[in-house]
Design an enzyme around this catalytic site. Structure first.
Site, PDB file in Angstrom:
ATOM      1  N   LYS A 177      23.793  41.309  33.533  1.00 57.96           N
ATOM      2  CA  LYS A 177      23.974  40.229  32.559  1.00 57.96           C
ATOM      3  C   LYS A 177      24.535  39.014  33.291  1.00 57.96           C
ATOM      4  CE  LYS A 177      27.003  38.512  30.263  1.00 57.96           C
ATOM      5  NZ  LYS A 177      26.639  37.084  30.400  1.00 57.96           N
ATOM      6  N   GLY A 187      28.362  41.210  27.229  1.00 56.48           N
ATOM      7  CA  GLY A 187      28.653  42.055  28.393  1.00 56.48           C
ATOM      8  C   GLY A 187      29.593  43.202  28.050  1.00 56.48           C
ATOM      9  N   GLU A 225      35.485  41.433  41.038  1.00 57.97           N
ATOM     10  CA  GLU A 225      35.648  40.330  41.999  1.00 57.97           C
ATOM     11  C   GLU A 225      36.097  39.130  41.181  1.00 57.97           C
ATOM     12  OE1 GLU A 225      35.195  40.313  45.248  1.00 57.97           O
ATOM     13  OE2 GLU A 225      34.216  42.225  45.599  1.00 57.97           O
ATOM     14  N   CYS A 234      35.165  30.844  44.456  1.00 58.20           N
ATOM     15  CA  CYS A 234      36.373  31.645  44.331  1.00 58.20           C
ATOM     16  C   CYS A 234      37.174  31.694  45.630  1.00 58.20           C
ATOM     17  CB  CYS A 234      35.982  33.055  43.912  1.00 58.20           C
ATOM     18  SG  CYS A 234      34.753  33.751  45.020  1.00 58.20           S
ATOM     19  N   GLU A 273      44.157  28.819  39.152  1.00 57.15           N
ATOM     20  CA  GLU A 273      42.885  28.413  39.750  1.00 57.15           C
ATOM     21  C   GLU A 273      42.381  27.163  39.022  1.00 57.15           C
ATOM     22  OE1 GLU A 273      39.601  31.116  39.006  1.00 57.15           O
ATOM     23  OE2 GLU A 273      39.131  31.103  41.145  1.00 57.15           O
TER      24      GLU A 273
END
Ligand code: NAD
Length: 491
Positions: free
Chosen positions: A186, A224, A262, A295, A394
């Site tokens: 997905k 998902g 991840e 990332c 982030e």
């Protein structure tokens, strides 16, 4: 796009298919804000059909056991992708907004070279069985021969982001297929066509049996979660944000399946006091690579207080020299952010830095000279203390945060003062000194003096809340296996 137009359909059980409901969603070019076209918009029944197909393909075909077929199919897919490389490049630039120069590296050409070929080659070399030798386990005179068998994990629910979509999809498909798994992929709805193209190539140019790879697109991100809750899915492989990773893990906990995550990062670009700042600090502008939407990009510039002003000045000069705008123009190092939502998140982070007392020394807003597109100016934020939001969260934009440190111990402390631990860079006049610092930073990958760790053979992943498990390398292959220990009477 020339010969091969974009593919709007999904791949379910070997068939290119519309959503059962007939629904579609728009694919938007982030550089122009114009709709490129539409993609089939799956619902729960499409996802259920895909899961059932992957289950059947795993349980009832020879895919899980036929090494030769898997090797052939992975190489067929690689050849098919290479055959449409230039269409794929143009499509990525249009839907991801990534500058063309990024496609010559990690956005396309690097993964195309090895993400399928390396795992395909490893099928023959992987230690599928290893002997533990004979043993009288209970000391009662009965000797057993024992072996450890590695077997495919089964059906892998695979969820991927829009950042480096082909790179991430291929680095999941390659290892999981090489190890004999089937999957339901997905991808992120922001960048659907590279995934649907891969689906068409699988259907039309490979002998991958129906149901081995299913690709389901949906505008509903949470679809998902069906992969996590389904008892027919054996494990989850997810790349995306840490916030979503928690939700994926929670959904998977209902059926207690392994999750391979991840996630995000807040990596440092650390210059030790013996570094040649004038020659090397240009790497700080790497935060503008793909507009900071990577990332593993080192976004925290860590420099000694004794050289702080010099470092800020040099970093600003490097960031000022970044060409940005139309991602199709090869002179541009930076394109837009992927969506208005992402741009607004980045602007919100810059605002939080202002409010918390940091100094915006370059950029900080929307550039005035570009008529459309989700752009943010290359931005440098100085005087950032470790407790500020921009030092901890982030940002995922072209924003460099500059922090100072007293000595090596202080640098290590600040580098590790993060809930993340994904990547990083260290620059020093002495490689051995840099290696000693590298050993103390809790992060999954590190590059010293500009060296690059990347590769299909190189395990990549995070410490702490940057993830669970490793993608690529032998460790990445092992993620997609189950382990069985078998004994029989020794003769
Ligand atoms: P995201 O977490 O918003 O979405 C990732 C994927 O998860 C998408 O396919 C999305 O549709 C899906 N998703 C969203 N909500 C879901 C839910 N509740 N259940 C199941 N699936 C759901 O991430 P993004 O914005 O697409 O990507 C940016 C993030 O990804 C950044 O945090 C970045 O650091 C991270 N990332 C990590 C790596 C890595 O290898 N560590 C690589 C690239 C990106």
């Amino acid at each position: 796009m020339s010969d091969h137009e974009h593919e709007p359909r999904m791949l379910i059980d070997g068939v290119l298919t519309e959503a059962a409901s007939g629904a579609t969603f728009d694919n938007v070019n982030p550089a122009t804000e114009k709709v490129l076209g539409t993609t089939s918009d799956a619902g729960h029944e499409d996802m259920a059909a895909a899961i059932a197909a992957a289950r059947r393909a795993f349980d009832e075909t020879s895919w899980a056991t036929d090494h030769d077929l898997r090797t052939t199919c992975l190489l067929q897919l690689q050849a098919a992708l290479e055959g449409e490389r230039e269409e794929l490049r143009a499509e990525l630039i249009a839907e991801v907004g990534c500058p063309v120069i990024t496609t010559y590296g990690p956005q396309l050409d690097a993964p195309l070279r090895e993400a399928l070929a390396w795992p395909a080659a490893m099928i023959a070399e992987f230690p599928w069985r290893r002997s533990l030798g004979p043993k009288d386990a209970f000391g009662m005179g009965s000797l057993s021969e024992r072996e450890v068998w590695k077997e495919p994990g089964g059906v892998v629910g695979t969820i991927t982001p829009w950042t480096f979509p082909v790179e991430i999809i291929l680095n999941k498909l390659g290892p999981l297929l090489a190890m004999g798994n089937t999957c339901v992929l997905k991808p992120a709805p922001d960048t659907p066509w590279n995934a649907t193209r891969i689906g068409r190539l699988i259907a039309e140019h490979t002998d991958i049996p129906a149901g081995v790879v299913n690709i389901v697109l949906s505008s509903d991100h949470a679809l998902g979660e069906d992969l996590g809750t389904s008892p027919d899915v054996d494990m989850i492989a997810f790349t995306g944000s840490t916030v979503t990773g928690r939700k994926v893990m929670a959904a998977a906990s209902t059926t207690l399946k392994p999750v391979f995550l991840e996630l995000g990062g807040k990596s440092v670009n650390l210059f030790l006091d013996d570094a040649d700042l004038a020659a090397e600090i240009g790497s700080a502008a790497g935060v503008c690579f793909h507009a900071g939407q990577g990332c593993a990009i080192p976004t925290r510039l860590l420099v000694p207080w004794s050289r702080y002003d010099e470092a800020v000045e040099l970093a600003v000069a490097a960031m000022e020299s970044i060409g940005y705008g139309d991602p199709a123009d090869p002179s541009n190092f930076m394109g837009p952010l992927v969506s208005a939502r992402q741009r607004d998140r980045v602007l919100g982070h810059i605002e939080s830095a202002r409010t918390e007392g940091a100094r915006i020394v370059l950029g900080g807003g929307i550039p005035g000279h570009l008529p459309a597109g989700y752009y943010v100016e290359p931005t440098v934020i100085a005087d950032v203390t470790p407790s500020m939001t921009v030092a901890q969260e982030e940002i995922f934009g072209p924003v460099l945060v500059v922090q100072g440190f007293d000595d090596d111990d202080d640098a290590v402390r600040i580098a590790n003062d993060s809930t993340y631990g994904l990547s990083g860079m260290i620059t020093s006049g002495d490689v051995e000194r840099a290696k000693a610092i590298a050993a103390r930073i809790r992060t999954g990958t590190l590059g010293i003096n500009g060296a690059i760790w990347y590769g299909a053979d190189a395990p990549f992943g995070g410490y702490k809340q940057s993830g669970i498990g490793r993608q690529c390398g032998i460790e990445g292959l092992e993620m997609f296996t189950e382990t069985k220990t078998v004994a029989w009477p020794a003769t």
